[in-house]
Scaffold this motif. Structure first.
Motif, PDB file in Angstrom:
ATOM      1  N   LYS A 122       0.822  -1.206   0.000  1.00 23.68           N
ATOM      2  CA  LYS A 122       0.000   0.000   0.000  1.00 23.68           C
ATOM      3  C   LYS A 122       0.858   1.259   0.000  1.00 23.68           C
ATOM      4  O   LYS A 122       0.680   2.160  -0.824  1.00 23.68           O
ATOM      5  CB  LYS A 122      -0.921  -0.010   1.228  1.00 23.68           C
ATOM      6  N   SER A 123       1.814   1.314   0.927  1.00 23.51           N
ATOM      7  CA  SER A 123       2.661   2.502   1.002  1.00 23.51           C
ATOM      8  C   SER A 123       3.476   2.652  -0.266  1.00 23.51           C
ATOM      9  O   SER A 123       3.760   3.767  -0.708  1.00 23.51           O
ATOM     10  CB  SER A 123       3.596   2.429   2.210  1.00 23.51           C
ATOM     11  N   THR A 124       3.849   1.554  -0.871  1.00 24.22           N
ATOM     12  CA  THR A 124       4.629   1.630  -2.099  1.00 24.22           C
ATOM     13  C   THR A 124       3.820   2.308  -3.207  1.00 24.22           C
ATOM     14  O   THR A 124       4.323   3.178  -3.923  1.00 24.22           O
ATOM     15  CB  THR A 124       5.051   0.212  -2.531  1.00 24.22           C
ATOM     16  N   PHE A 129       1.796  11.092   5.862  1.00 23.32           N
ATOM     17  CA  PHE A 129       2.629   9.899   5.940  1.00 23.32           C
ATOM     18  C   PHE A 129       2.211   8.982   7.078  1.00 23.32           C
ATOM     19  O   PHE A 129       1.509   9.381   8.006  1.00 23.32           O
ATOM     20  CB  PHE A 129       4.093  10.293   6.141  1.00 23.32           C
ATOM     21  N   GLN A 130       2.718   7.757   6.972  1.00 24.50           N
ATOM     22  CA  GLN A 130       2.422   6.779   8.015  1.00 24.50           C
ATOM     23  C   GLN A 130       3.021   7.251   9.348  1.00 24.50           C
ATOM     24  O   GLN A 130       2.429   7.088  10.396  1.00 24.50           O
ATOM     25  CB  GLN A 130       3.003   5.420   7.604  1.00 24.50           C
ATOM     26  N   GLU A 131       4.223   7.853   9.312  1.00 29.73           N
ATOM     27  CA  GLU A 131       4.746   8.536  10.492  1.00 29.73           C
ATOM     28  C   GLU A 131       4.524  10.023  10.244  1.00 29.73           C
ATOM     29  O   GLU A 131       4.469  10.458   9.098  1.00 29.73           O
ATOM     30  CB  GLU A 131       6.239   8.291  10.696  1.00 29.73           C
ATOM     31  N   MET A 161      -3.312   9.498   1.863  1.00 32.89           N
ATOM     32  CA  MET A 161      -3.294   9.331   3.311  1.00 32.89           C
ATOM     33  C   MET A 161      -2.904   7.911   3.643  1.00 32.89           C
ATOM     34  O   MET A 161      -3.567   6.963   3.234  1.00 32.89           O
ATOM     35  CB  MET A 161      -4.676   9.595   3.886  1.00 32.89           C
ATOM     36  N   ASP A 162      -1.800   7.796   4.366  1.00 32.18           N
ATOM     37  CA  ASP A 162      -1.315   6.474   4.729  1.00 32.18           C
ATOM     38  C   ASP A 162      -1.660   6.229   6.198  1.00 32.18           C
ATOM     39  O   ASP A 162      -0.943   6.672   7.098  1.00 32.18           O
ATOM     40  CB  ASP A 162       0.194   6.395   4.493  1.00 32.18           C
ATOM     41  N   GLU A 163      -2.753   5.591   6.432  1.00 27.11           N
ATOM     42  CA  GLU A 163      -3.247   5.330   7.779  1.00 27.11           C
ATOM     43  C   GLU A 163      -3.252   6.596   8.632  1.00 27.11           C
ATOM     44  O   GLU A 163      -2.642   6.652   9.686  1.00 27.11           O
ATOM     45  CB  GLU A 163      -2.374   4.265   8.458  1.00 27.11           C
TER      46      GLU A 163
HETATM   47 MG   LIG Z   1       2.636   1.134   4.858  1.00 27.27          MG
END
Ligand SMILES: [Mg+2]
Ligand SMILES: Nc1ncnc2c1ncn2[C@@H]1O[C@H](COP(=O)(O)OP(=O)(O)OP(=O)(O)O)[C@@H](O)[C@H]1O
Ligand SMILES: Nc1ncnc2c1ncn2[C@@H]1O[C@H](COP(=O)(O)OP(=O)(O)OP(=O)(O)O)[C@@H](O)[C@H]1O
Ligand code: MOO
Ligand SMILES: [Mg+2]
Lengths: 227, 232, 355, 232, 355
Positions: free
Chosen positions: E36-38, E81-83, E155-157
């Motif tokens: 997903k993030s990719t 980002f996820q972070e 939006m990553d989580e």
């Molecule tokens: Mg990810």
């Protein structure tokens, strides 16, 4: 045997040749450290294991003598102070009270060694004072940390004129002498030599400095050998 | 190498030995001092910092002179060391001492910056996993600063290869014993017409130091990439 | 036994709480910024609070009055951080085994192979942190803490970055840690379902203070505190034992209030378990429902109708000795005439108990 | 200050001027080169790196000699600069050039390390917010490396305060124009018995450089703390 | 319109997918490490994929064949980002406004004050990232992306670090972005409830490949794909319109299958909305249930009984024009004799629709 010799940097060419001759003749080995007379004198005072010291400056020889290590000492060489120029066309200069050094420089600098610290500079300052030229020129004097650097400035043309020893000028083809300061215009230029150990090699080297072969080499390099 | 005269060859070998020893010996205390300066909170922090920087601030001749006062055979430290059989004055170890002292602040600076860049949260994580301060340093901080250490060491090595003023003042300029490349170059420059042979030595000097630089650079880059492995 | 008493002041935020958790999993629940991470940091030793006392099983880790403050590495407390904090210079294998060298000899709470298997890390062991997805990093961080042989675990939202399937895989293991290894765990979570499932005790934090604290059963079934968890999540916990795994894949759980059917794949007969029954999943009927798909139809008695909270209320029910919560609209409460003492039937779908 | 003779006083002022100008002028190219070396991928990367390190590797006299060759009034660059009215030889600007060149590698090293420590993920985040490479550098990278820049600048300043060999070779020793503190100290040390007055200058030199060091250190720490604001 | 076609190879992981999302919110759903993030990184421009083509509203951002690759800062794509990746040297106000200076003039998707209010950042504006809790940082990161006036959001989580209450506060705003601002959003989430509520389209990733892709309504109601979301989460989406806000706080929603009651505080009459009805929340009865608390009792026809998946199955129901999914145990299916064509009653509690 081996000897360790501390010698003023400006003696390198001549002394290397003398040492090679001595080594060939005796089969001994000479380690010669060339540096400023002051640095060498301090090292000797601090306990450097040295057999022979040749200073470009009687003052530093005095401070070494005070340590009590000196077994024998005499003035080995003398030298002349000369005014050198970069421009091969530069005309000879007559040193006199009326000389307009500033005009001669055409806005450039007069290269000298440090006038308060390095012997060549001190002699040069004395000589210029002798002719009453110092005060007029002192703002235009570029002082290098030793005579060789002075010579280099003129050789490169960074400074049009400079004051060095005759022995330096002799060896540098890119400069030529436009005047020689008379001996009475400054304190006598002396290179005292001292022997600080009693080893055979030290005695032998010390003696070799006074040999006719050495005298030939020194003379060829522009020094005057003192009898 | 036939195009190098034996004394020149000697100077090359000596320089490498001197710079190598100086760098190697300066490294452990360099890391220690850098760590203290980066993470320590203690009185005398400023003093230590100043002391480390002294050789940078002072004209090299003065540093050499102070070393001479301290470590010459009849200086206080020199006499003490002589009693345990270590002689530093006027030999290559002394040259290494001078080079090491001069290079020390550069090394400490680089390592300290690297330490300050380490994320303290990683160190905190290690401590919760049971690592004491020393272990945290050895297993987390130290590996993370390897690129900084390499950078510091190579800067120090380069500086040590080029050190002149302190060396000639402290250990004099004795061929085969203390005449490193810079001193040999200086000596050549004292000889009218010596520029040519000085230039040769300059080229050698540059080649050696740049070689070391490039190798270390490549090494550091590789390690940094391994450490980071970060995505965009 | 975990005793925590803390006072700490950040600019603009004051933490002040005291709680004695009886072991098991203590959930710290509360809004973002309520102070959960601050508490956990103080327990780990990474934060030195202004005042406080922390003791685990009687051993004092911190007592600011007595001047005691064990450094983090001597506390033997595994900490799973809110961010993974993996060591970037180590591959995953080395990250996982990092703590082992500092741990006392002997078996820890879990072996390496078991941890790798449980967390699905097999393919990652030779990777470095930069080449991991967010969830992969979170799993390694969890494994790293477990493998340091801690005597207590701190987990700051350990599952937040994980997908449902992976969560579902890991949650049972936390139950194992709780029930078999008896490892005390301080567990920060925003997910009421996780809290309900895992927690022995629940501390509900609000703005640095304890709003509610007590056994999970009480706090979760407390209609007053339930709002703190979001309406849907509140619900009673009831204990039971797997009485049978039947042929069609359903398990029969015996509880104090009768049999309950649900999906519990792989649970052995005789296993004790805890069910949370969300109030929202309970439908009440005055007459016995017939021909409906809901498998669990339980006789209950209304104990109390809570105060309305928007258009809905919690209704507290007695199921034998156990207590149930049902979340109903005020409209239904009125329509059915629900009041304390009324007997009725609670319908609960087996599949709603499965998650 | 009555205990300083006018020429000593002159040397102090001149040293500060020279070191200040050297640091200030070296800073922008120092940051640029550090960025190129830290982040650039281009042919000639190794060459640039080597070039920057040259003054560290070479004996200072050689650097001074090369500067003299290039920037003397009749040197190629010196002549060109003279035509646009800039004279560097034998004046304090030349001294600053020499000091700047010698200090440059130290400055670049420090800044480069700082840049390499910046998390590229923050830069990536900035780029998704619309910042071009230049803006990312100006608004993210640059502020984050301020402590490294300060460290680099102060190391360079300290080095510039202590620079001797290249300075005297390039601009020689002209009291009031190029006689910085190290040159004055050197002069004193060349005279038998001059140690006393050299010591006074050494103390002044140390005091000034350490003062700058401590101030910058405090500044960098403050900024770093503001930047980090990290919890345990 | 978002066109994505990507091929990318990491050591040990291959991404290969193509999808055309019609706008709105496209959810990327899938296990940890599914890619997903990719995908999101490739769309943002931070990852240069080996091969691929990406276009937003017809504008080509990437076309490896044509040699086009817009740099990230020219894509105008907001990325959460996820972070959090907040800028540590800037306070929160400066973090929030960072992107504004690069954005074209004119109003963006949201104003500063509105964003601060919505995300509850008022008290944090002068803080620095080090002094924030995990959830606070996540909220600032969200605000920062919104305030950069993006034409599309990644939006990553974004909500993973948030508590339920805060999530509940933010989710409606995403709906506003979707429905009013018409900002296309690529939304990575592990939370089926979020996906169900928000997504217009759903892409289910598995190991770098698309397992399912299509309108949320179809993917979520597809018993085949439902397993990918975890049993509990699957359920049909039905559209409706707020017909009345009644006196007791319940809203009446008119759907193609009749009226449905639920809590919808603050929703104006006439608002269109989407309901997900989880299969697990649907109880079927053969006879009209009487005197039960469930408010919504709908007449439905069984369309299809899915394949059993463990002890339970999805049953697809027709509710007028709409489709419903019910998740039942095979035992109940057998007991009630459910089969295609059978008419029955679906009971759905109002409170289970509320979350
Ligand atoms: Mg990810
Ligand atoms: N830079 C990289 N180098 C090598 N492999 C990588 C890299 N980045 C990601 N991967 C691998 O690619 C796969 C997909 O990663 P990705 O981050 O896209 O997963 P994800 O779906 O976002 O997972 P999560 O939900 O855990 O964040 C993972 O197996 C991961 O290990
Ligand atoms: N180092 C710090 N300096 C100042 N304030 C801080 C610091 N660390 C945390 N805070 C503040 O203290 C409060 C509690 O933070 P904490 O991290 O404990 O919250 P949390 O409950 O873990 O929240 P979340 O669920 O968002 O992670 C927050 O308001 C936060 O802004
Ligand atoms: O030999 Mo000297 O000491 O440079 O004049
Ligand atoms: Mg937190």
């Amino acid at each position: 045997g081996e000897v360790t010799v501390f010698a003023a940097a400006s003696m390198k060419t001549a002394l290397d040749e003398v040492a090679r001759g001595w080594e060939a003749q005796t089969g001994n080995l000479a380690h010669i450290s060339y540096a400023g007379s002051g640095a060498l004198a301090r090292q000797i005072t601090a306990g450097a294991p040295v057999d022979i010291f040749i200073s470009a400056n009687p003052g530093w020889m005095e401070s070494v003598t005070k340590t009590g290590k000196v077994k024998a000492r005499e003035d080995l060489l003398a030298n002349h102070l000369v005014l050198i120029a970069h421009d091969p066309e530069a005309a000879p200069v007559t040193l006199s009270e009326g000389l307009d050094l500033k005009a001669l420089l055409k806005g450039g600098k007069l290269a000298m060694a440090l006038v308060d610290a390095v012997p060549a500079g001190q002699y040069g300052k004395a000589a210029l004072e002798h002719f009453g030229l110092w005060d007029g020129i002192k703002g235009d004097v570029a002082q290098a940390d030793n005579v060789r650097a002075t010579l280099m400035m003129v050789a490169l043309g960074a400074a049009p004129y400079g004051i060095t020893y005759d022995s330096d000028a002799v060896a540098e083809p890119r400069v030529h002498v436009v005047a020689t300061f008379p001996d009475d215009s400054h304190p006598p230029i002396r290179y005292p030599a001292a022997r600080l150990s009693d080893s055979d090699a030290a005695r032998s080297f010390y003696a070799a400095l006074r040999s006719p072969e050495a005298a030939r080499v020194f003379t060829a390099q522009g020094f005057q050998v003192l009898k | 190498m036939s195009w190098l005269s034996p004394p020149e060859w000697q100077a090359v070998v000596l320089s490498l030995k001197v710079a190598g020893l100086a760098t190697a010996c300066a490294l452990p205390p360099g890391i220690g001092v850098a760590y203290l300066l980066a993470r320590g909170r203690f009185v005398g922090h400023g003093l230590l910092n100043g002391l480390v920087h002294l050789p940078l601030i002072l004209p090299p001749v003065v540093t050499g002179y102070l070393l001479l006062l301290g470590f010459a055979p009849n200086g206080p430290l020199g006499a003490a060391l002589a009693r345990i059989g270590i002689a530093l004055a006027f030999n290559w170890k002394g040259a290494a001492l001078a080079a090491g002292v001069m290079a020390f602040p550069l090394m400490v600076r680089a390592i300290r910056l690297a330490i300050e860049a380490v994320d303290p949260r990683l160190e905190a994580a290690a401590s919760t996993l049971g690592a004491s301060r020393v272990w945290v340093f050895a297993t987390v901080t130290l590996p993370l600063i390897v690129p900084g250490i390499i950078a510091g060491a190579i800067t120090a090595f380069a500086k040590a290869m080029g050190e002149f003023g302190a060396t000639i003042t402290f250990v004099s300029n004795i061929p085969g014993q203390t005449q490193t490349l810079p001193l040999a170059i200086y000596s050549q420059l004292q000889v009218p017409g010596g520029e040519g042979s000085a230039a040769k030595l300059v080229v050698i000097s540059i080649t050696l130091a740049l070689g070391a630089l490039l190798v270390s650079e490549a090494l550091a880059k590789r390690i940094a990439a391994r450490i980071a492995g970060r995505d965009a | 036994m975990l005793e925590i008493a803390l006072k700490h002041q950040f600019a603009g935020f004051a933490l002040d709480l005291a709680l004695n958790a009886p072991g098991g999993i203590t959930a710290l629940f509360g809004h973002s910024g309520a102070g959960k991470s601050t508490v956990v940091n103080a327990v780990s030793g990474l934060l030195r609070p202004d005042h406080g006392r922390i003791a685990v099983d009687g051993e004092v880790l911190l007592d600011t009055q007595a001047g005691i403050a064990l450094p983090p590495h001597r506390r033997r407390i595994g900490y799973v951080f809110q961010e993974a904090r993996l060591f970037p210079h180590l591959d995953m294998r080395a990250n996982l085994t990092y703590g082992a060298r500092f741990a006392p000899p002997g078996p820890g709470v879990i072996g390496f192979d078991r941890a790798v298997e449980m967390l699905g890390l097999g393919a990652l062991l030779d990777r470095r942190p930069g080449a991991l997805s967010g969830g992969e990093a979170a799993r390694v961080a969890l494994g790293r803490a477990l493998l340091s042989k801690p005597r207590m675990l701190l987990m700051d939202e350990p599952l937040a970055a994980l997908d449902g399937a992976r969560k579902a895989e890991i949650l049972p293991y936390f139950e194992t840690l709780r029930d078999e290894v008896k490892l005390p765990i301080l567990y920060v979570s925003h997910a009421p379902a996780e809290v309900a499932r895992l927690a022995s005790s629940v501390a509900l934090l609000e703005d640095g203070h304890l709003r509610a604290f007590g056994p999970a059963r009480d706090v979760l079934a407390d209609p007053g505190a339930a709002g703190g968890f979001g309406g849907r999540a509140a619900g009673a916990l009831i204990s039971g034992r797997v009485a049978a795994q039947e042929h069609d894949g359903l398990a029969r759980i015996e509880t104090a209030g009768g049999a309950i059917y649900l999906e519990a794949p792989g649970m052995a007969m005789g296993t004790d378990l805890r069910l949370q029954i969300h109030g929202a999943d309970v439908t009440l009927a005055l007459v016995q429902p017939e021909q409906v798909s809901a498998l669990n139809i339980l006789r209950v008695t209304v104990l109390e109708v809570g105060a309305p909270d928007g258009p809905s209320v919690f209704v507290k029910l007695a199921l034998g000795e156990e207590r149930l919560l049902a979340r109903l609209t005020t409209r239904s409460v009125a329509a059915l005439g629900l009041r304390a003492g009324l007997e009725c039937h609670a319908m609960i779908k087996a599949v709603s108990l499965a998650s």
